[in-house]
Scaffold this motif. Sequence first.
Motif, PDB file in Angstrom:
ATOM      1  N   ASP A   9       0.850  -1.176   0.000  1.00  0.00           N
ATOM      2  CA  ASP A   9       0.000   0.000   0.000  1.00  0.00           C
ATOM      3  C   ASP A   9       0.893   1.235   0.000  1.00  0.00           C
ATOM      4  O   ASP A   9       2.064   1.164   0.385  1.00  0.00           O
ATOM      5  CB  ASP A   9      -0.884  -0.039   1.255  1.00  0.00           C
ATOM      6  CG  ASP A   9      -1.687   1.220   1.434  1.00  0.00           C
ATOM      7  OD1 ASP A   9      -2.467   1.547   0.519  1.00  0.00           O
ATOM      8  OD2 ASP A   9      -1.530   1.880   2.473  1.00  0.00           O
ATOM      9  N   LYS A 140     -10.538  -0.807  -1.764  1.00  0.00           N
ATOM     10  CA  LYS A 140     -10.480  -1.426  -0.437  1.00  0.00           C
ATOM     11  C   LYS A 140     -11.610  -0.864   0.436  1.00  0.00           C
ATOM     12  O   LYS A 140     -11.966   0.295   0.299  1.00  0.00           O
ATOM     13  CB  LYS A 140      -9.138  -1.128   0.224  1.00  0.00           C
ATOM     14  CG  LYS A 140      -7.928  -1.626  -0.557  1.00  0.00           C
ATOM     15  CD  LYS A 140      -6.660  -1.043   0.048  1.00  0.00           C
ATOM     16  CE  LYS A 140      -5.453  -1.309  -0.810  1.00  0.00           C
ATOM     17  NZ  LYS A 140      -4.251  -0.594  -0.330  1.00  0.00           N
ATOM     18  N   VAL A 146      -6.247  -6.148  -4.595  1.00  0.00           N
ATOM     19  CA  VAL A 146      -5.308  -7.229  -4.285  1.00  0.00           C
ATOM     20  C   VAL A 146      -5.398  -8.325  -5.336  1.00  0.00           C
ATOM     21  O   VAL A 146      -4.380  -8.860  -5.793  1.00  0.00           O
ATOM     22  CB  VAL A 146      -5.564  -7.788  -2.882  1.00  0.00           C
ATOM     23  CG1 VAL A 146      -4.596  -8.921  -2.563  1.00  0.00           C
ATOM     24  CG2 VAL A 146      -5.439  -6.685  -1.837  1.00  0.00           C
ATOM     25  N   MET A 162       0.860  -8.912   1.781  1.00  0.00           N
ATOM     26  CA  MET A 162       0.393  -7.535   1.610  1.00  0.00           C
ATOM     27  C   MET A 162       0.902  -6.708   2.775  1.00  0.00           C
ATOM     28  O   MET A 162       0.865  -7.159   3.927  1.00  0.00           O
ATOM     29  CB  MET A 162      -1.143  -7.525   1.598  1.00  0.00           C
ATOM     30  CG  MET A 162      -1.779  -6.148   1.671  1.00  0.00           C
ATOM     31  SD  MET A 162      -1.890  -5.397   0.043  1.00  0.00           S
ATOM     32  CE  MET A 162      -2.632  -3.807   0.458  1.00  0.00           C
ATOM     33  N   GLY A 164       0.236  -3.084   4.674  1.00  0.00           N
ATOM     34  CA  GLY A 164      -0.662  -1.951   4.737  1.00  0.00           C
ATOM     35  C   GLY A 164      -0.724  -1.345   6.122  1.00  0.00           C
ATOM     36  O   GLY A 164      -0.183  -1.905   7.084  1.00  0.00           O
ATOM     37  N   ASP A 169      -6.797  -2.471   4.495  1.00  0.00           N
ATOM     38  CA  ASP A 169      -5.774  -3.225   3.766  1.00  0.00           C
ATOM     39  C   ASP A 169      -5.809  -4.697   4.179  1.00  0.00           C
ATOM     40  O   ASP A 169      -5.747  -5.597   3.335  1.00  0.00           O
ATOM     41  CB  ASP A 169      -4.376  -2.659   4.056  1.00  0.00           C
ATOM     42  CG  ASP A 169      -4.177  -1.261   3.531  1.00  0.00           C
ATOM     43  OD1 ASP A 169      -4.495  -1.018   2.355  1.00  0.00           O
ATOM     44  OD2 ASP A 169      -3.700  -0.409   4.294  1.00  0.00           O
ATOM     45  N   VAL A 170      -5.890  -4.925   5.477  1.00  0.00           N
ATOM     46  CA  VAL A 170      -5.891  -6.292   6.002  1.00  0.00           C
ATOM     47  C   VAL A 170      -7.130  -7.043   5.538  1.00  0.00           C
ATOM     48  O   VAL A 170      -7.063  -8.204   5.127  1.00  0.00           O
ATOM     49  CB  VAL A 170      -5.795  -6.264   7.541  1.00  0.00           C
ATOM     50  CG1 VAL A 170      -5.861  -7.685   8.104  1.00  0.00           C
ATOM     51  CG2 VAL A 170      -4.502  -5.580   7.987  1.00  0.00           C
ATOM     52  N   ALA A 173      -6.844  -7.865   1.776  1.00  0.00           N
ATOM     53  CA  ALA A 173      -5.922  -8.980   1.561  1.00  0.00           C
ATOM     54  C   ALA A 173      -6.554 -10.297   1.965  1.00  0.00           C
ATOM     55  O   ALA A 173      -6.467 -11.295   1.230  1.00  0.00           O
ATOM     56  CB  ALA A 173      -4.638  -8.746   2.346  1.00  0.00           C
ATOM     57  N   ARG A 179      -1.996 -13.102   3.081  1.00  0.00           N
ATOM     58  CA  ARG A 179      -1.683 -12.709   4.452  1.00  0.00           C
ATOM     59  C   ARG A 179      -1.159 -11.278   4.468  1.00  0.00           C
ATOM     60  O   ARG A 179      -0.434 -10.874   3.564  1.00  0.00           O
ATOM     61  CB  ARG A 179      -0.655 -13.660   5.051  1.00  0.00           C
ATOM     62  CG  ARG A 179      -1.195 -15.074   5.304  1.00  0.00           C
ATOM     63  CD  ARG A 179      -0.088 -16.031   5.656  1.00  0.00           C
ATOM     64  NE  ARG A 179       0.807 -16.235   4.515  1.00  0.00           N
ATOM     65  CZ  ARG A 179       1.936 -16.907   4.564  1.00  0.00           C
ATOM     66  NH1 ARG A 179       2.349 -17.431   5.713  1.00  0.00           N
ATOM     67  NH2 ARG A 179       2.676 -17.065   3.489  1.00  0.00           N
ATOM     68  N   ALA A 180      -1.528 -10.537   5.517  1.00  0.00           N
ATOM     69  CA  ALA A 180      -1.178  -9.118   5.577  1.00  0.00           C
ATOM     70  C   ALA A 180      -0.244  -8.810   6.730  1.00  0.00           C
ATOM     71  O   ALA A 180      -0.414  -9.318   7.842  1.00  0.00           O
ATOM     72  CB  ALA A 180      -2.444  -8.276   5.706  1.00  0.00           C
ATOM     73  N   ALA A 194      -3.891  -9.560  11.268  1.00  0.00           N
ATOM     74  CA  ALA A 194      -2.600  -9.360  10.612  1.00  0.00           C
ATOM     75  C   ALA A 194      -1.621 -10.473  10.976  1.00  0.00           C
ATOM     76  O   ALA A 194      -1.603 -10.966  12.105  1.00  0.00           O
ATOM     77  CB  ALA A 194      -2.013  -8.012  10.987  1.00  0.00           C
TER      78      ALA A 194
END
Length: 214
Positions: A9, A140, A146, A162, A164, A169-170, A173, A179-180, A194
């Motif tokens: 990101d 998002k 993604v 990912m 972020g 973001d999480v 993903a 996986r973030a 996360a």
Amino acid sequence: MTIRAMILDIDGTLLSSNDAHARAWVRAFGEEGLDVTYDRVRSLIGMGGDQLAPRLGVPEDAARFKRLKEGWKTHFLDELPTLQPTNGARDLVRGLLERGVRVIYGTSADEALLGDMLKQAKLDDLDVPATTSSDVEASKPRPDIVLAALDKLGLPPGEVLMLGDTPYDVQSAAQAGVRAVFVRTGGFDDPEEALACFDDAAAVLAHLNDLLPS
């Protein structure tokens, strides 16, 4: 499974821009005669305008939405020259590339803003592809950005991480099976979903051996 790529990101993660986005939206809403508080808008930063505006009472297909988005962009561009990269942003991108990890930007910003944001983040000279809200139908926290990044990479979700700075973001993903990794530079609490949480890009770089074991 070996991690071969990272989706990064930009806003809040590589460029300290979240507060500026929130201020720009508040001004744009005010110009439309809509009283929206800064705190309410700030809690939604990380979403694209197509997701943020409806949550604040303006449907995406409304004429007012178009004016809102134009107003937001005008006010954000006014602040953009004053924004700074987050700590370690450039070093992280270079470190990943030098390690042989493929990098792609995945942002809820649109294509028209991408170049200016990368220049302000001091990343515009690096050859890194991107997916933006201009590439997809929904930004998002929907997974579209993604998924588009995965398609450009040609890799399965299990081989990609990912990075972020917002819960959106999480969430994005996770819906794409990726996986973030989370950084706290965006001003949000650590999300339980996360894979790992760090203070900033510099801390991520320092822990690459843990995140990307050989």
